[in-house]
Design a protein around this motif. Structure first.
Motif, PDB file in Angstrom:
ATOM      1  N   ILE A 196      36.604 -20.319 -57.870  1.00  0.00           N
ATOM      2  CA  ILE A 196      35.731 -20.514 -56.715  1.00  0.00           C
ATOM      3  C   ILE A 196      34.434 -19.741 -56.961  1.00  0.00           C
ATOM      4  O   ILE A 196      34.455 -18.524 -57.152  1.00  0.00           O
ATOM      5  CB  ILE A 196      36.407 -19.994 -55.426  1.00  0.00           C
ATOM      6  CG1 ILE A 196      37.764 -20.676 -55.223  1.00  0.00           C
ATOM      7  CG2 ILE A 196      35.516 -20.222 -54.207  1.00  0.00           C
ATOM      8  CD1 ILE A 196      38.626 -20.016 -54.155  1.00  0.00           C
ATOM      9  N   GLY A 197      33.326 -20.447 -56.978  1.00  0.00           N
ATOM     10  CA  GLY A 197      32.038 -19.781 -57.148  1.00  0.00           C
ATOM     11  C   GLY A 197      31.735 -19.343 -58.562  1.00  0.00           C
ATOM     12  O   GLY A 197      30.836 -18.538 -58.786  1.00  0.00           O
ATOM     13  N   GLU A 201      33.266 -14.575 -60.940  1.00  0.00           N
ATOM     14  CA  GLU A 201      33.714 -13.953 -59.691  1.00  0.00           C
ATOM     15  C   GLU A 201      35.223 -13.711 -59.696  1.00  0.00           C
ATOM     16  O   GLU A 201      35.728 -12.931 -58.881  1.00  0.00           O
ATOM     17  CB  GLU A 201      33.309 -14.813 -58.493  1.00  0.00           C
ATOM     18  CG  GLU A 201      31.803 -14.911 -58.320  1.00  0.00           C
ATOM     19  CD  GLU A 201      31.421 -15.540 -56.996  1.00  0.00           C
ATOM     20  OE1 GLU A 201      32.292 -15.640 -56.103  1.00  0.00           O
ATOM     21  OE2 GLU A 201      30.252 -15.937 -56.852  1.00  0.00           O
ATOM     22  N   THR A 520      33.695 -29.842 -53.278  1.00  0.00           N
ATOM     23  CA  THR A 520      34.035 -29.555 -51.890  1.00  0.00           C
ATOM     24  C   THR A 520      34.386 -28.092 -51.641  1.00  0.00           C
ATOM     25  O   THR A 520      34.305 -27.618 -50.500  1.00  0.00           O
ATOM     26  CB  THR A 520      35.211 -30.434 -51.431  1.00  0.00           C
ATOM     27  OG1 THR A 520      36.318 -30.236 -52.304  1.00  0.00           O
ATOM     28  CG2 THR A 520      34.826 -31.897 -51.431  1.00  0.00           C
ATOM     29  N   ALA A 522      32.828 -25.377 -52.351  1.00  0.00           N
ATOM     30  CA  ALA A 522      31.686 -24.582 -51.892  1.00  0.00           C
ATOM     31  C   ALA A 522      31.380 -24.823 -50.421  1.00  0.00           C
ATOM     32  O   ALA A 522      30.776 -23.976 -49.764  1.00  0.00           O
ATOM     33  CB  ALA A 522      30.460 -24.900 -52.740  1.00  0.00           C
ATOM     34  N   GLU A 523      31.803 -25.988 -49.882  1.00  0.00           N
ATOM     35  CA  GLU A 523      31.522 -26.323 -48.486  1.00  0.00           C
ATOM     36  C   GLU A 523      32.734 -26.100 -47.586  1.00  0.00           C
ATOM     37  O   GLU A 523      32.664 -26.347 -46.380  1.00  0.00           O
ATOM     38  CB  GLU A 523      31.085 -27.788 -48.398  1.00  0.00           C
ATOM     39  CG  GLU A 523      29.867 -28.115 -49.246  1.00  0.00           C
ATOM     40  CD  GLU A 523      29.605 -29.602 -49.311  1.00  0.00           C
ATOM     41  OE1 GLU A 523      30.397 -30.363 -48.695  1.00  0.00           O
ATOM     42  OE2 GLU A 523      28.631 -30.018 -49.943  1.00  0.00           O
ATOM     43  N   GLN A 528      36.131 -20.434 -48.322  1.00  0.00           N
ATOM     44  CA  GLN A 528      35.141 -19.361 -48.361  1.00  0.00           C
ATOM     45  C   GLN A 528      35.631 -18.123 -47.610  1.00  0.00           C
ATOM     46  O   GLN A 528      35.412 -16.986 -48.044  1.00  0.00           O
ATOM     47  CB  GLN A 528      33.815 -19.848 -47.768  1.00  0.00           C
ATOM     48  CG  GLN A 528      33.153 -20.956 -48.584  1.00  0.00           C
ATOM     49  CD  GLN A 528      32.964 -20.573 -50.038  1.00  0.00           C
ATOM     50  OE1 GLN A 528      32.467 -19.495 -50.351  1.00  0.00           O
ATOM     51  NE2 GLN A 528      33.365 -21.459 -50.942  1.00  0.00           N
ATOM     52  N   THR A 531      38.074 -16.334 -49.782  1.00  0.00           N
ATOM     53  CA  THR A 531      37.374 -15.595 -50.829  1.00  0.00           C
ATOM     54  C   THR A 531      36.810 -14.275 -50.302  1.00  0.00           C
ATOM     55  O   THR A 531      36.924 -13.226 -50.947  1.00  0.00           O
ATOM     56  CB  THR A 531      36.227 -16.446 -51.400  1.00  0.00           C
ATOM     57  OG1 THR A 531      36.763 -17.676 -51.909  1.00  0.00           O
ATOM     58  CG2 THR A 531      35.526 -15.723 -52.535  1.00  0.00           C
TER      59      THR A 531
END
Length: 546
Positions: A196-197, A201, A520, A522-523, A528, A531
């Motif tokens: 993710i990201g 990260e 998807t 990231a949205e 999120q 994370t």
């Protein structure tokens, strides 16, 4: 939660009778049934069935009549005990085993149409160019307009090496005919994993779509691939919209994270054989990896077993919405002519002793109780409400307008239209206002019914208003106008959510499955938030040990 039992049910004199034997014995939960009681009930039912089929004033289809009768009786037991036809059996096996013989195209009903919703990579459907949004109109020359979706899916499956011919409308418009070979199709339990990201990260993500026999192996393989790329500082497991699968698969996935000897789940039913405790008997591969499990109201059965075990042992944070609440174990017993009986034989309980069954019959309510339970660290948790998340995230529930548009397949069909008229997405992305206005105009031009539940409920009232009651008729007219205005207002009030759904559908027409998942994440607000939680060690520890 299903466990496959391939033993044949004892046959007393016919395949309808064979199905009734297990049903009637199981239905007598409140008192002991003698063999004579069972035989008497079967004889009465069989005689009535034969009399209706042979002498009723209009012709009666014996097969349909039998299925309706069985389902009606089984529905008195619980929501999950059911008769499974030969066509539906393949769907159950695909869910639990992760493989079937077919063409590799997942079809659904969208409004009045049967559409291709996804295509399995490497399948004959992909090789022949079937795409998301294609409309299936005929199978082997027969129109599917009035077919149930189970019948359509059954017709696409069959013997390995056989063929099936489909008449389709490419992207809903251009007629075409394709002949597809039926071959073994493998369904991945883990359709996507990644960071993710970005790799730097260190936040891993693994999506579990179904709990098949290979689920634990695929999860472990996905984590190993992530660790080969970079150190994994935290992991997000996603079981949202996962309906379940095999109980043993959930136990095996839990064993990757729970200490050896920890209870994952237990089952209890009427018989001693149904009482069993499942523990992790192996050394966990990832005993200390920070973990967040994403759930929602459509996470059920095996997904809830995993969530309950991780929560009760304070092994990871459960984040999202309260789960579905399916705490019943089914076995599938074979019946003659390829049919099956899916029957509830036990309830399952989380390690702390909770039953999370939410939907119950009156019989079940009498056998359940309300009590307080605690996790290993002493956190208070509830029973009988599904798995309530440790960190709740509000769901963006669909408005009545969105539900009406989904019911008619409007988002899906519009996305296919966009993909057909735009071979490539615009370099700068889609303009939200233009997209929404174009969608509204298309809905009107296609005369797509967008009645909300309130408008649909109003229709029967019209027949009750007679001509000599003009005041009542005028009040109905004012109510209709108010509801119509409400629908129009909902386009503006829920513009952001409508556009988000449109973009999600449109994106699926241009990206590969892997690319779609990556785009998807990231949205995705829940991803999120997970994370952020994993990056905040103090908050993460506090949630598990308040």
């Amino acid at each position: 939660m299903m466990r496959i039992d391939t033993r044949h049910t004892y046959i007393w004199g016919g395949w309808v009778v064979a199905a009734l034997v297990g049903l009637l014995v199981g239905f007598g939960m409140a008192r002991s049934q003698t063999d004579a009681d069972v035989r008497k009930s079967i004889q009465i039912w069989s005689a009535a069935f034969e009399e209706v089929v042979n002498t009723y004033v209009d012709p009666v289809d014996a097969q349909d009549f039998m299925e309706v009768g069985l389902q009606a009786m089984l529905s008195e037991l619980d929501p999950y005990t059911a008769y499974i036809s030969e066509d539906e059996r393949a769907t159950v096996e695909a869910l639990t085993q992760g493989r079937y013989i077919g063409v590799g195209a997942q079809v659904e009903r969208r409004g009045r149409h049967v559409v291709v919703e996804s295509v399995v990579q490497g399948s004959t459907a992909e090789q022949q160019g079937l795409s998301i949004g294609d409309v299936v109109t005929h199978i082997d020359g027969a129109s599917v307009e009035d077919w149930s979706i189970h019948r359509v899916r059954g017709a696409l499956r069959g013997e390995s090496g056989s063929t099936v011919t489909l008449s389709i409308l490419r992207m809903g418009e251009t007629p075409d005919t394709v002949t597809l070979d039926r071959t073994p199709v493998e369904l991945a339990a883990v359709p996507y994993s990644g960071f993710i990201g970005g790799v730097h990260e260190g936040m891993g993500y693994v999506r579990i779509e179904r709990f098949t026999q290979q689920a634990a192996h695929e999860v472990e393989e996905a984590i190993a691939d992530l660790e080969d790329s970079a150190p994994v500082k935290g992991l997000v497991l996603d079981v949202r919209d996962n309906p379940g699968g095999l109980l043993e698969a959930a136990v095996d996935v839990g064993a990757l994270f729970l200490d050896r000897g920890r209870v994952v789940v237990s089952t209890r039913g009427r018989t001693e054989r149904s009482a069993r405790t499942y523990r992790n008997t192996t050394t966990p591969a990832h005993p200390d990896m920070p973990l967040v499990l994403l759930v929602n109201g459509r996470s059920a059965s095996a997904s809830e077993i995993l969530a309950g075990a991780l929560q009760d042992h304070d092994r990871g944070v459960v984040l999202g919405q309260t789960t579905f609440g399916k705490g019943l174990v089914q076995v599938i017993r074979s019946l003659p002519h390829g049919a099956s009986l899916k029957m509830t034989t036990a309830r399952y309980y989380t390690p702390s002793g909770r039953s999370i069954q939410a939907e119950t019959t009156d019989v079940m309510q009498e056998t359940m109780h309300t009590a307080a339970f605690r996790t290993d660290s002493g956190r208070l948790i509830r029973e009988r409400h599904g798995i309530e998340p440790d960190v709740p995230i509000d769901d963006n529930y669909a408005s009545p307008l969105e539900e009406a548009l989904q019911r008619e397949g409007a988002f899906f069909r519009f996305a296919s239209r966009v993909a057909r008229t735009h071979p490539h997405p615009p370099a700068g992305g889609w303009d939200s206002d233009e997209l929404l206005n174009e969608f509204r105009a298309w809905v009107e031009s296609e005369s797509i019914p967008v009645q909300t539940e309130a408008q649909r409920a109003l229709q029967p009232i019209d027949s009750l208003v007679v001509a000599d009651h003009p005041e009542a008729d005028a009040q109905l007219d004012r109510l209709r106008e108010a509801l119509d205005a409400s629908v129009e207002g909902q386009f503006d009030a829920h513009a952001d959510l409508i556009v988000a759904q449109l973009l999600s559908e449109i994106r699926s027409r241009y990206l590969t499955s892997r690319g779609y998942y990556a785009a998807t994440l990231a949205e995705d607000e829940m991803v999120q938030e997970a994370t952020r939680l994993l990056n905040d060690e103090r908050r993460y520890v506090t949630v598990l040990n308040p």
